[in-house]
Design an enzyme around this catalytic site. Structure first.
Site, mmCIF file in Angstrom:
data_model
loop_
_atom_site.group_PDB
_atom_site.id
_atom_site.type_symbol
_atom_site.label_atom_id
_atom_site.label_comp_id
_atom_site.label_asym_id
_atom_site.label_seq_id
_atom_site.Cartn_x
_atom_site.Cartn_y
_atom_site.Cartn_z
ATOM 1 N N SER A 10 0.817 -1.216 0.000
ATOM 2 C CA SER A 10 0.000 0.000 0.000
ATOM 3 C C SER A 10 0.855 1.272 0.000
ATOM 4 O O SER A 10 2.047 1.236 0.283
ATOM 5 C CB SER A 10 -0.957 -0.008 1.190
ATOM 6 N N CYS A 11 0.207 2.405 -0.316
ATOM 7 C CA CYS A 11 0.850 3.719 -0.327
ATOM 8 C C CYS A 11 1.138 4.123 1.120
ATOM 9 O O CYS A 11 0.283 3.909 1.970
ATOM 10 C CB CYS A 11 -0.060 4.762 -0.965
ATOM 11 N N PRO A 12 2.246 4.747 1.484
ATOM 12 C CA PRO A 12 3.325 5.107 0.564
ATOM 13 C C PRO A 12 4.457 4.076 0.514
ATOM 14 O O PRO A 12 5.514 4.346 -0.047
ATOM 15 C CB PRO A 12 3.850 6.399 1.191
ATOM 16 N N THR A 13 4.220 2.880 1.096
ATOM 17 C CA THR A 13 5.297 1.882 1.120
ATOM 18 C C THR A 13 5.732 1.508 -0.301
ATOM 19 O O THR A 13 6.923 1.351 -0.583
ATOM 20 C CB THR A 13 4.829 0.631 1.887
#
Lengths: 75, 323
Positions: A10-13
């Site tokens: 998922s964002c921001p990973t």
């Protein structure tokens, strides 16, 4: 050209993982990123552009994911 | 006991714009600080903490309109509080029937979504119109930098929302399709020639196509503010409606001044009444015509009155506008 699978991240990973992968490369080198539909394909390309990398293309895969081709920008 | 017998001397000039709000406790006031756009320089924050610790209670309150409010300030300390905050150029805010401190999102300097410099606009409006008496009721202004509209601009008397009109340089397009994929309202589709097509109707002027375009083929044809007027919250909420599009950033103060002049004139003799209710009474066309004289390129052809939300409780005390 290496491909990084960022599906399910998922964002921001996903963006930070892409950044780390690009850090290993030299300016002008290319990288493919496999992204989920939705938020990921909207946010990751724009963020990479903001970091000074060059977006070369976006393809929809048979499974409905997106393959983004990026060229590492100058440091 | 000596302190209680002393007659307090207070500079009433400090209270002119309001910002000192009576609390439940005897002698105690909340002091609302002037923080346009919610931007707080770190040295000022330190000074506020110092003053709060010295004169206030155990906490401060972060207001819903981006102010820091000092709690439990004894009115005997008003002058000292004003003077010590002044050492860090921190001023007290306004309240009552005046132009309030504008609210704004982070803007466009560090926020990647921002299309316009909302911080600059908020500061300018604060400097030019802060505390101006309306003669009737409060007057709130907010600036949102993009259509996400985090500040909920249309719930203000005048709400500004950043907008970008895109245009395409087909020759620079590499047919990557990122713009079409990024276009949330679905205004961009890829044509048979593998070049994007923009349908103006669903476009919300968010600028996402420009932001994602790898080659700069999409660029800004125009940026500015979409302006909604007549919003308010409180007992009888109204949602402000669209009066202008792509208003240039440098015309913001003049635009608000124009709205204020119309409000003051039309609300004459009606006491404590908000702008939105005046628009409902008079009809939006009158305000459109008034503004069109000064802003012919921005004011829209037609609009609807501020919108009542059907889910609210109670019957509104104003007569609806009859076309």
């Amino acid at each position: 050209m290496a491909t990084i699978d960022l599906r399910g991240v998922s964002c921001p990973t996903n963006f930070v993982k892409a950044k780390l992968a690009l850090e290993e490369l030299e300016p002008g080198d290319r990288l493919e990123l496999l992204l989920d539909d939705g938020e990921a394909v909207k946010n990751v390309p724009r963020s990479l552009k903001g970091d000074g990398h060059k977006l070369l293309g976006l393809q929809k895969t048979a499974e409905g994911d997106y393959l983004l081709t990026v060229e590492k920008g100058e440091e | 006991m000596k302190e209680q017998q002393e007659k307090p001397r207070i500079d009433l000039g400090n209270l002119k714009a309001g910002g000192f709000i009576k609390e439940r406790g005897k002698d105690l006031f909340t002091v609302r600080l002037r923080v346009p756009g919610g931007r707080m320089a770190v040295p000022r924050l330190k000074k506020i903490a110092e003053v709060a610790e010295k004169y206030g209670g155990e906490f401060v309150h972060l207001s819903v309109r981006q102010s820091i409010e000092l709690i439990n300030i004894n009115f005997r300390h008003f002058d000292a509080v004003v003077q010590e905050l002044g050492e860090a150029e921190q001023q007290v805010a306004s309240c009552g029937a005046r132009v309030r401190v504008p609210v704004a999102c982070g803007g466009c300097e560090y926020n990647p979504n921002g299309l316009v410099d909302t911080q600059k606009s908020a500061l300018e409006v604060d400097q030019r119109l802060f505390g101006a008496p309306t003669g009737h009721h409060k007057f709130k202004v907010a600036f949102a930098g993009c259509p996400f509209d985090c500040p909920k601009s249309s719930t203000n008397d005048v709400g500004f929302q950043g907008a970008l009109l895109p245009k395409l340089d087909k020759g620079a397009c590499i047919s990557c399709g990122l713009c079409a994929k990024n276009c949330t309202p679905g205004a961009i589709t890829m044509g048979e020639d593998r070049k994007p097509l923009l349908a103006t109707d669903p476009c919300i002027w968010c600028g996402d196509c420009v932001k994602v375009c790898p080659t700069g083929a999409w660029e800004a044809k125009q940026t500015g503010y979409n302006v909604r007027i007549g919003g308010k919250w409180g007992r009888n909420p109204l949602v402000g409606t669209l009066f202008a599009t792509f208003l240039p950033e440098e015309q913001v103060v003049a635009f608000i001044t124009g709205v204020l002049a119309w409000y003051k004139e039309k609300a004459e003799g009606q006491g404590r009444i908000r702008l939105g209710d005046i628009i409902i009474q008079e009809g939006p066309a009158l305000l459109l015509n008034h503004l069109r004289q000064q802003f012919p390129h921005s004011v829209v052809a037609a609009t609807v009155p501020p919108q009542v939300i059907d889910t609210q409780v109670g019957v509104r005390g104003v007569q609806p506008w009859q076309p």
